[in-house]
Motif scaffolding. Sequence first.
Motif, PDB file in Angstrom:
ATOM      1  N   UNK A   1      45.791  42.135  38.523  1.00 10.87           N
ATOM      2  CA  UNK A   1      44.882  43.210  38.927  1.00 10.87           C
ATOM      3  C   UNK A   1      43.453  42.915  38.473  1.00 10.87           C
ATOM      4  N   UNK A   2      43.327  42.373  37.272  1.00 16.18           N
ATOM      5  CA  UNK A   2      42.006  42.027  36.760  1.00 16.18           C
ATOM      6  C   UNK A   2      41.373  40.962  37.652  1.00 16.18           C
ATOM      7  N   UNK A   3      42.160  39.950  38.012  1.00 20.83           N
ATOM      8  CA  UNK A   3      41.633  38.874  38.860  1.00 20.83           C
ATOM      9  C   UNK A   3      41.181  39.408  40.210  1.00 20.83           C
ATOM     10  N   UNK A   4      41.946  40.319  40.776  1.00 22.17           N
ATOM     11  CA  UNK A   4      41.573  40.913  42.060  1.00 22.17           C
ATOM     12  C   UNK A   4      40.233  41.645  41.957  1.00 22.17           C
ATOM     13  N   UNK A   5      40.032  42.334  40.846  1.00 21.83           N
ATOM     14  CA  UNK A   5      38.785  43.080  40.653  1.00 21.83           C
ATOM     15  C   UNK A   5      37.625  42.139  40.382  1.00 21.83           C
ATOM     16  N   UNK A   6      37.858  41.135  39.539  1.00 19.10           N
ATOM     17  CA  UNK A   6      36.812  40.171  39.216  1.00 19.10           C
ATOM     18  C   UNK A   6      36.360  39.429  40.467  1.00 19.10           C
ATOM     19  N   UNK A   7      37.264  39.227  41.394  1.00 18.59           N
ATOM     20  CA  UNK A   7      36.944  38.483  42.615  1.00 18.59           C
ATOM     21  C   UNK A   7      35.789  39.104  43.389  1.00 18.59           C
ATOM     22  N   UNK A   8      35.566  40.387  43.196  1.00 18.65           N
ATOM     23  CA  UNK A   8      34.481  41.075  43.904  1.00 18.65           C
ATOM     24  C   UNK A   8      33.409  41.614  42.960  1.00 18.65           C
TER      25      UNK A   8
ATOM     26  N   UNK B   1      42.023  49.868  31.891  1.00 21.95           N
ATOM     27  CA  UNK B   1      42.265  49.679  33.325  1.00 21.95           C
ATOM     28  C   UNK B   1      40.993  49.155  33.988  1.00 21.95           C
ATOM     29  N   UNK B   2      41.083  48.908  35.291  1.00 24.82           N
ATOM     30  CA  UNK B   2      39.915  48.442  36.028  1.00 24.82           C
ATOM     31  C   UNK B   2      38.804  49.485  36.015  1.00 24.82           C
ATOM     32  N   UNK B   3      39.157  50.753  35.890  1.00 23.29           N
ATOM     33  CA  UNK B   3      38.149  51.809  35.849  1.00 23.29           C
ATOM     34  C   UNK B   3      37.270  51.667  34.616  1.00 23.29           C
ATOM     35  N   UNK B   4      37.899  51.440  33.446  1.00 24.42           N
ATOM     36  CA  UNK B   4      37.123  51.288  32.202  1.00 24.42           C
ATOM     37  C   UNK B   4      36.281  50.012  32.205  1.00 24.42           C
ATOM     38  N   UNK B   5      36.675  49.034  33.011  1.00 19.92           N
ATOM     39  CA  UNK B   5      35.940  47.764  33.065  1.00 19.92           C
ATOM     40  C   UNK B   5      34.818  47.773  34.098  1.00 19.92           C
ATOM     41  N   UNK B   6      34.720  48.838  34.859  1.00 15.29           N
ATOM     42  CA  UNK B   6      33.801  48.862  36.002  1.00 15.29           C
ATOM     43  C   UNK B   6      32.359  48.548  35.615  1.00 15.29           C
ATOM     44  N   UNK B   7      31.861  49.158  34.553  1.00 17.78           N
ATOM     45  CA  UNK B   7      30.460  48.945  34.179  1.00 17.78           C
ATOM     46  C   UNK B   7      30.224  47.532  33.659  1.00 17.78           C
ATOM     47  N   UNK B   8      31.191  47.006  32.905  1.00 12.52           N
ATOM     48  CA  UNK B   8      31.066  45.623  32.442  1.00 12.52           C
ATOM     49  C   UNK B   8      30.995  44.683  33.637  1.00 12.52           C
TER      50      UNK B   8
ATOM     51  N   UNK C   1      34.810  36.825  29.086  1.00 11.21           N
ATOM     52  CA  UNK C   1      36.260  36.703  28.972  1.00 11.21           C
ATOM     53  C   UNK C   1      36.873  38.089  29.116  1.00 11.21           C
ATOM     54  N   UNK C   2      37.687  38.253  30.135  1.00  9.23           N
ATOM     55  CA  UNK C   2      38.520  39.448  30.278  1.00  9.23           C
ATOM     56  C   UNK C   2      39.938  38.878  30.277  1.00  9.23           C
ATOM     57  N   UNK C   3      40.469  38.719  29.094  1.00  8.55           N
ATOM     58  CA  UNK C   3      41.623  37.839  28.930  1.00  8.55           C
ATOM     59  C   UNK C   3      42.757  38.511  28.150  1.00  8.55           C
ATOM     60  N   UNK C   4      43.827  37.722  27.932  1.00 10.49           N
ATOM     61  CA  UNK C   4      45.001  38.218  27.219  1.00 10.49           C
ATOM     62  C   UNK C   4      45.509  39.517  27.860  1.00 10.49           C
ATOM     63  N   UNK C   5      45.462  39.548  29.195  1.00  8.69           N
ATOM     64  CA  UNK C   5      45.734  40.788  29.919  1.00  8.69           C
ATOM     65  C   UNK C   5      47.161  40.833  30.456  1.00  8.69           C
ATOM     66  N   UNK C   6      47.815  41.943  30.194  1.00  7.33           N
ATOM     67  CA  UNK C   6      49.150  42.172  30.737  1.00  7.33           C
ATOM     68  C   UNK C   6      49.100  42.266  32.254  1.00  7.33           C
ATOM     69  N   UNK C   7      48.088  42.933  32.773  1.00  3.67           N
ATOM     70  CA  UNK C   7      47.936  43.107  34.224  1.00  3.67           C
ATOM     71  C   UNK C   7      46.837  42.168  34.734  1.00  3.67           C
ATOM     72  N   UNK C   8      46.995  40.896  34.422  1.00  3.57           N
ATOM     73  CA  UNK C   8      45.963  39.912  34.734  1.00  3.57           C
ATOM     74  C   UNK C   8      45.737  39.757  36.236  1.00  3.57           C
TER      75      UNK C   8
END
Length: 310
Positions: A219-226, A190-197, A210-217
């Motif tokens: 949500x990932x894009x929204x998080x990466x945006x910031x 989830x976005x929580x586990x990716x927070x430190x990266x 690359x944070x890719x091949x994501x089912x919930x892409x």
Amino acid sequence: MISSHLSSFTGLPVLPFTPGMTLPDDPSAVAWRLEVEDFEADPEEFAALVAALRDEVPADAVRALVIGEWGSAYERALPVDLLVEAAEEWTSLRAVFLADLVSEQCEISWLTQGDITPLLAAYPSLEVLWVRGGNELHLDPVRHTGLRELVFQTGGLPGSVAAAVGGCDLPALERLELWLGRQDYGGDTTRLELADVLAGTRLPALRHLAVCNAEHADRIAETVAAASVVRQLEVLDLSKGILTDVGAEALLAGQPLTHLRRLDLHHSFLSESTRKQVVAALPGVEVDLSDPQAAEVYNGREYRFTAVGE
């Protein structure tokens, strides 16, 4: 998506090792491939293959290893311990690929890994580590000053592994790939586990993420945006997942991306108008929008899939 074995690895041609073979004139100019033919081989067969490589190839000539079938890869963890045991001899080893198997040998979501932490501890000079398969994969946060490239290719990446990567101190790491995959194949990141990266605090040299091949892409894009790490990147890869207009619009609405050299959004579910919007918003950025996808409709319901799953 993964239909053939590597022919080269880190710029070196891949050469299968066979006990008793005639070695090339320069045995350090190849990436040695270790693989047993029988997909249900006994553990001793692969162990004997590793032992033969240690006996027959000069230790300082082992610069890169590509591990193929080790026997019952669908149920038995790749024996990383055999590589760890050779660490005192293989001081020139700089690159390792764990599990270069194709689907005819074992589906990516069935590949059984284990704890790869001892490998990093045993090889402080290792520069490149690729891992395919996330089933039973484990990593503890470590400090490793040599690693420049870390790639996890999975149909489902455990959240614990993503969190551990974020907890690692990797001052030289330039390239990181996390193939998140699908929840029904163990992808519970989830976005929580990716927070430190995505904070990038322990990844000062990172330039390709690359944070890719994501089912919930989306949500990932929204998080990466910031995400703070984006400011230091040259390449951002959100490809191979279920990215829709919602995620792309959130990405464009976030921090500036015009400093990027490349934005990879191939295999995504974007409308033609959104694809044009992305390109127009990022002049001078190479934007990969190839292999556009459309939802599949069954019985009135829409289905979307990641590029790599089972």
